[in-house]
Write a protein that holds these residues in place. Structure first.
Motif, short mmCIF file in Angstrom:
data_model
loop_
_atom_site.label_atom_id
_atom_site.label_comp_id
_atom_site.label_asym_id
_atom_site.label_seq_id
_atom_site.Cartn_x
_atom_site.Cartn_y
_atom_site.Cartn_z
N ASP A 197 -30.72 -4.38 71.43
CA ASP A 197 -29.04 -4.59 71.41
C ASP A 197 -29.43 -5.46 69.79
OD1 ASP A 197 -29.30 -4.75 74.05
OD2 ASP A 197 -31.02 -6.47 74.30
N ARG A 198 -30.13 -5.89 69.28
CA ARG A 198 -29.87 -6.11 68.15
C ARG A 198 -30.40 -6.13 66.81
NH1 ARG A 198 -25.66 -9.96 66.80
NH2 ARG A 198 -26.49 -10.69 65.44
N LEU A 199 -30.63 -5.91 65.56
CA LEU A 199 -31.44 -5.56 64.67
C LEU A 199 -31.38 -6.30 63.90
CD1 LEU A 199 -32.33 -2.12 64.79
CD2 LEU A 199 -30.57 -1.95 62.66
N VAL A 200 -32.88 -6.63 62.71
CA VAL A 200 -32.45 -7.60 61.59
C VAL A 200 -33.36 -6.00 60.66
CG1 VAL A 200 -33.79 -9.83 60.37
CG2 VAL A 200 -33.05 -9.93 62.58
N VAL A 201 -32.32 -5.56 59.57
CA VAL A 201 -33.70 -5.27 58.81
C VAL A 201 -33.94 -5.52 56.97
CG1 VAL A 201 -33.23 -2.66 57.36
CG2 VAL A 201 -31.76 -3.63 58.79
N MET A 202 -35.60 -5.43 57.08
CA MET A 202 -35.89 -6.66 56.11
C MET A 202 -36.11 -5.66 54.12
SD MET A 202 -38.05 -9.59 56.28
CE MET A 202 -38.32 -10.67 55.26
N ALA A 203 -36.17 -6.47 53.36
CA ALA A 203 -36.66 -5.31 52.34
C ALA A 203 -36.83 -5.99 51.21
CB ALA A 203 -35.65 -4.02 51.53
N ARG A 204 -38.07 -6.25 50.94
CA ARG A 204 -38.80 -7.01 49.49
C ARG A 204 -38.54 -8.24 49.77
NH1 ARG A 204 -35.62 -2.81 47.74
NH2 ARG A 204 -34.19 -4.11 47.63
N GLY A 205 -38.77 -9.08 50.93
CA GLY A 205 -38.99 -10.16 51.60
C GLY A 205 -37.53 -10.36 51.51
N ARG A 206 -36.82 -9.64 51.78
CA ARG A 206 -35.31 -10.38 52.46
C ARG A 206 -34.97 -10.06 53.44
NH1 ARG A 206 -32.13 -13.75 48.99
NH2 ARG A 206 -33.77 -14.04 47.04
N VAL A 207 -33.75 -11.03 53.89
CA VAL A 207 -32.56 -9.95 54.83
C VAL A 207 -32.22 -9.13 54.30
CG1 VAL A 207 -31.89 -9.95 56.75
CG2 VAL A 207 -33.65 -11.70 57.14
N VAL A 208 -31.75 -8.14 54.90
CA VAL A 208 -30.40 -7.10 54.00
C VAL A 208 -30.18 -6.62 54.80
CG1 VAL A 208 -32.13 -6.58 51.95
CG2 VAL A 208 -32.10 -4.55 53.78
N ALA A 209 -30.32 -6.55 55.99
CA ALA A 209 -28.94 -6.24 57.59
C ALA A 209 -29.77 -6.82 57.76
CB ALA A 209 -28.73 -5.05 57.46
N ARG A 210 -27.90 -7.41 58.74
CA ARG A 210 -28.38 -7.38 60.22
C ARG A 210 -27.27 -7.49 61.24
NH1 ARG A 210 -28.52 -14.04 58.18
NH2 ARG A 210 -27.36 -14.25 61.00
N GLY A 211 -27.43 -7.35 62.60
CA GLY A 211 -26.74 -6.88 63.01
C GLY A 211 -26.57 -5.99 64.57
N THR A 212 -26.28 -6.23 65.45
CA THR A 212 -26.23 -4.98 66.14
C THR A 212 -26.05 -3.26 65.84
OG1 THR A 212 -23.29 -4.22 66.75
CG2 THR A 212 -24.78 -6.11 68.22
N VAL A 213 -26.90 -2.47 66.61
CA VAL A 213 -26.68 -1.00 66.15
C VAL A 213 -24.94 -0.28 65.29
CG1 VAL A 213 -27.34 0.99 66.31
CG2 VAL A 213 -28.11 -0.46 67.06
N ALA A 214 -24.07 -0.78 66.56
CA ALA A 214 -22.70 -0.54 66.32
C ALA A 214 -22.26 -1.44 64.53
CB ALA A 214 -21.93 -0.36 67.44
N GLU A 215 -22.79 -2.15 64.93
CA GLU A 215 -22.10 -3.96 63.35
C GLU A 215 -22.42 -2.41 62.34
OE1 GLU A 215 -21.31 -7.25 65.59
OE2 GLU A 215 -23.09 -6.95 64.16
#
Lengths: 294, 390
Positions: A197-215
């Motif tokens: 339903d939702r997604l949190v993307v991490m890179a190098r220790g930080r959250v770089v994106a978050r939201g629904t797939v469509a967002e």
């Protein structure tokens, strides 16, 4: 709802998790993606209270989380752990009892899950005799025992065959539809795209994106694909709120800088000759992922 | 719905069940029991059985040989002598050489000679020497117009001791050594087992699942108590068998007099074992793989060996001092008490010291255990573990 606010963890000079904030909503499947070493496992361990944090706050149902809250979560660690020489059912009953179930309730619950994952005939086998995929199923069952109030699963899908992936997906959905927050990490973007339903993307220790797939897919600049009957070279010089991204033969991909500019482009194209295709380009999740983690 | 037990009880139960269903453990225990029973049985058999020797003699030596047989049957040493006749020296020689007789008694110019094939059995030689000595002395005394009694008057030496009796001292030494061995074996065996089971959980990462469900302290407590319980039961069975064995021997009558020190030993054993077991759990937590346990537990192994040698061989002032220093006091105080003369406040003081040591070990142990448990990259030192954040 489980909330992380500015959570930070350092190991010596390395900041493994740097000011990470996101929430895992009740009743939703939240996917947690990122490359190796992005900090997902460390974040999950902190959410479970297994690792202390150097800064930040973790909140549960709107208040500061406590160890007793975390003990009711279902957790599946990244590296699979079970007693190799113990029988599956004994092991699950043990873990169920540690989670506060009676032995009988733990046995009933474990048997039910094992049945659904196709391991009903192997309950009395020692863990070491199972294939890795099957060991993983046992671990998943361990995390689900005793009506957990949240699920935090580190790579629950890795190493599962397609049938098991479907069974696992069913189980996760079942738990999220009970109204509990479910957070799981994965490297399989197609899978995450399909079930989350939702997604949190991490890179190098930080959250770089978050939201629904469509967002996430529509968060970037708006792009259009234009396919003409003839050479599309003129698009490069069109300007007027349009930025050409890629022009190749009769096809052009453009980025819309001013709202409505694409209509002017289309009008111009139609005036010049036949238009075979004109469509909004929505990037695949994998493209978005590549872009935000680059 | 039945009442749910505390987490440490669940952990303890699993530790015990895992041990009781471990074939290696069961076979090992059974093997030790068989060996123990065997040793005691063999000792008993050797002590009780009667050995009969065949003594061959020609007519000339026959009277003396008969006296040897009579002396043997009168003595309480379990030796019997059967005399067989030989027509001449050649026949007697042949009898010994073919093995139909154990020895040949004959007279040479220098005196009486007892000849065996590859040697003369000690018991036979001792009996024969006594008979030869007394008959010859009697004959010589008669020739000199006196008696053996008159000649030997006042030529005796008897040893006595101020404290206890000689058999009691032997029993004390035996039981003291037994205590030292029991503690050494129990701590080493169960210590290593505990360390291995900690690292096994760490290596397989199941520890993450467990400590996400229960407090680390409960896990540590359950593991230590589970292993301690098995160790106590196993050692109690060994000790019981040994004591039953001793009760059948001639020193058995003295057993009631050592009950007090043995009961103290049980108490000291329990506390000392818990303290060292906790340190072994730490040794396990400091390792990341089973292979590392040997090196992380090395200092402890040295300590346990030190306790063993200290308690088995120290005496005098060293023993007195050692009996107050934890963890040496765990064995050295009960051993000192076996010899008697220890005022009641001394074991109490030693036990208090041991308890303080155990408490410190548990507190330090939990600290290191908590920090080291989730560190899975290589071996840690205690210092590194304490420096690491949780």
């Amino acid at each position: 709802m489980l909330e992380l606010q500015g959570v930070t963890r350092r190991f010596g000079d390395l900041t493994a998790v740097d000011d990470v904030s996101f929430e895992v909503d009740d009743g939703l499947l939240t996917g947690f993606v990122g490359g190796n070493g992005a900090g997902k496992t460390t974040t999950m361990r902190m959410a479970m209270g297994l690792l202390a944090r150097n800064a930040g706050e973790i909140r549960w149902q709107g208040r500061q989380i406590e160890a007793t809250d975390q003990r009711r979560f279902g957790y599946m660690p990244e590296e699979r752990g079970l007693y190799p020489k113990q029988r599956i059912i004994d092991q699950l009953v043990y873990l169920g009892e540690l989670h506060g179930l009676t032995a009988a309730a733990a046995r009933a619950s474990a048997t039910g899950y094992l049945d659904r994952l196709g391991l009903a005939d192997r309950v009395k086998v020692r863990v070491e005799k199972l294939s890795l995929g099957n060991q993983q199923k046992v671990q998943i069952v361990a995390a689900l025992l005793g009506e957990p109030t949240a699920l935090i699963l580190d790579e629950p899908f890795s190493g599962l065959d397609p049938d098991a992936v479907d069974a696992m997906t069913g189980l996760l959905r079942e738990h999220s539809s009970r109204g509990i927050p479910v957070l799981f990490s994965s490297h399989q973007l197609d899978l995450v795209e399909r079930i989350c339903d939702r997604l949190v993307v991490m890179a190098r220790g930080r959250v770089v994106a978050r939201g629904t797939v469509a967002e996430l897919r529509t968060a970037g600049p708006t792009r259009y694909l234009l396919d003409l009957g003839a050479d599309a070279g003129w698009v490069r010089d069109f300007h007027r709120g349009i930025h050409p991204v890629d022009v190749d033969g009769s096809r052009a991909v453009v980025e819309v800088e001013a709202s409505g500019a694409e209509q002017a482009l289309l009008t111009e194209a139609v005036r010049r000759g036949p238009v075979h295709e004109f469509a909004r380009v929505i990037p695949a999740l994998s493209d978005v992922y590549r872009e935000v983690t680059a | 719905m039945s009442r749910r037990p505390a987490a440490w009880v669940i952990v303890m139960r699993r530790e015990i069940l895992a041990k009781l269903t471990d074939r290696a453990f069961l076979v090992g225990t059974l093997f030790t029991l068989v060996v123990l029973a065997g040793v005691i049985g063999v000792q008993g058999y050797l002590g009780e059985r009667t050995k009969t020797y065949d003594l061959v003699a020609t007519a000339e030596a026959r009277p003396l040989a008969d006296q040897v047989a009579t002396a043997a049957s009168k003595g309480d040493a379990k030796v019997r002598v059967k005399v067989t006749d030989a027509n001449d020296a050649v026949a007697a020689h042949a009898a010994v050489d073919t093995g139909s007789a154990d020895a040949w008694l004959h007279h040479e110019a220098t005196g009486w000679v007892l000849t065996g094939r590859t040697g003369v059995p000690d018991a036979l030689a001792t009996t024969t020497t006594g008979v030869v000595r007394s008959t010859t002395l009697a004959a010589n005394a008669a020739a000199a117009g006196t008696t053996v009694q008159a000649m030997e008057k006042g030529a005796t030496l008897t040893t006595t001791q101020l404290v206890g009796d000689p058999q009691r001292s032997d029993l004390n030494k035996g039981i003291g050594f037994g205590m030292a061995v029991l503690f050494y074996v129990a701590v080493l065996m169960f210590g290593i087992t505990l360390a291995n089971s900690v690292v096994e959980e760490k290596q397989s990462r199941i520890v993450e699942i467990i400590v996400s469900a229960i407090p680390i302290r409960q896990l540590l407590a359950g593991k230590i108590l589970g292993n301690a319980l098995i160790a106590f039961v196993q050692m109690a069975v060994y000790a019981a068998i040994a004591l039953v064995g001793i009760s059948f021997t001639s020193v058995g009558r003295l057993l009631p007099s050592v009950t007090g020190p043995v009961l103290w030993f049980v108490l000291f054993f329990a506390v000392g074992f818990l303290a060292i077991a906790c340190l072994y759990a730490v040794a396990g937590a400091l390792a990341s793989r089973t292979e590392d346990v040997q090196s992380t537990s090395m200092p402890l192994t040295m300590l346990v060996m030190g306790i063993f040698f200290g308690s088995a061989f120290a005496s005098g002032t060293a023993q007195t001092v050692g009996s107050f220093i934890p963890p040496f006091s765990a064995v050295m105080m009960p051993i000192r008490m076996l010899d008697g003369g220890v005022p009641w406040w001394q074991p109490v003081l030693a036990l208090a010291g041991l308890l303080a040591f155990a408490f410190a070990a548990v507190v330090l142990g939990e600290k290191v255990y908590r920090r080291a448990l989730l560190q899975t990259r290589g071996r840690l030192s205690v210092r590194q573990a304490l420096a690491a954040a949780e």
